[in-house]
Design an enzyme around this catalytic site. Sequence first.
Site, short mmCIF file in Angstrom:
data_model
loop_
_atom_site.label_atom_id
_atom_site.label_comp_id
_atom_site.label_asym_id
_atom_site.label_seq_id
_atom_site.Cartn_x
_atom_site.Cartn_y
_atom_site.Cartn_z
CG ASP A 49 -0.31 -0.22 2.54
OD1 ASP A 49 0.73 -0.90 2.60
OD2 ASP A 49 -0.84 0.29 3.55
CD GLU A 60 3.30 -1.04 7.44
OE1 GLU A 60 3.58 -0.91 8.65
OE2 GLU A 60 3.30 -0.09 6.66
ZN ZN Z 1 5.02 3.56 6.19
ZN ZN Z 2 6.41 1.08 5.21
#
Ligand code: ZN
Ligand code: ZN
Length: 427
Positions: free
Chosen positions: A90, A157
Amino acid sequence: MTEKLRDQTTSSIAEVLTGLRETAAWQERVYKEIHTHPELSFQETKTAALAATKLKEFGYEVLEGLGRTGVVGILRNGEGQTVLARADMDALPVRENTGLPYASTLTAVDDSGNTVNVAHACAHDAHVTCLLGAAELLAKTRQSWGGTFIALFQPAEEVAGGAKAMIDGGLRERIPKPDVAFAQHVLAYPAGKIGTQTGPVLSAGDSIRITLYGKGAHGSMPHNSVDPVVLAALVVLRLQTIVSRETKPGEFAVLTVGSSIAGSKSNIIPDRAVLLANLRTYDMAVRRRMIDSIERMVKAECEASGSPRPPEFDYFDQYPLTDNHPGVTDRITSAFRSHFGKEPVFDLGRLTASEDFSDIPNAFGIPYTYWGVGGTDPEKYQRALDAGRVEQDIPVNHSEFFAPVIEPTLSNGTQALVIAALTYLVK
Ligand code: ZN
Ligand code: ZN
């Protein structure tokens, strides 16, 4: 490790890395493609499709849609151990300001319905590219190793939800149980450097939304109110004593109140205040104690102010501790040193940032290690270092100016993954 095993590992690594130059040729293209088309957490559909297509091309069994957009490639190559390597996919709601010819100009709609700029300001584009490169190199040289290699591409994440989403989506039931897991992160150190660390490397992170209830009134009649603005101010100050007075000197703990919101007008006392607090710890006992202290102090301040309702605590963006296994880390560090040389491999130390990678090995109950890959132009870094201006002049992850150099960042990250995998997959 015995001498013989070490020699075998070295020769396997050399065999697998023969194709590095060929891999690097498409990696640069793919990196720029992903960099120009960043996607927010849980929206990584194009990146996931790209990863899945490449993995199929390399001959991997591919699982898609795990935890919404997660992708897993499995390469079974006979007897041996099972190694899992993870890349996050991401990007961030940041307006890229790097001036790179392949900079992102895209916007996207976030979870709250706001249109935001999107950029790969945390190098997850590099992580995806390196893992795809390692996946190809291993697939092309099956005769040089044995076992199973799992390349896992994780969503989200940055919001601490992607690893858990993949586990909840059935990861454990759908892939062979790994013996060991790896992940890496491109950081602002000089490109060419690799940092490893034994034990805790990234802190556990917790965010808390604290709602404090008061009683609204006209600003001219404070005696009719329970003023949540004053209450919030007292809470913010009181919370400062958790680190300064309750935490043992030398024990690591960070507590920040990053947002305090109440009211909208100078002459109206509002009926509530909302605080957003964030804490970072390396030790689960310290973390537990801090959370207990926060709740105790907030409740007591509310009581002292005559709050009409008890406060509410809402925990979000919770990151696990990243605690590198000593045995695994030692093996990987010495494999890195014998390949890259002693000098480029440095002690990363503990970073106060957080990651959700460890949710994956923790779900399997397996050891893991997580290392850092330098991404800053080494000359630029050296100039900043000589001038004593590293902190001012070198953009770090999440900065709008964060712009890792493509090489040697990508080839180092790719080699690091191959070396780590082969340390466990050598025949
Ligand atoms: Zn980051
Ligand atoms: Zn990262």
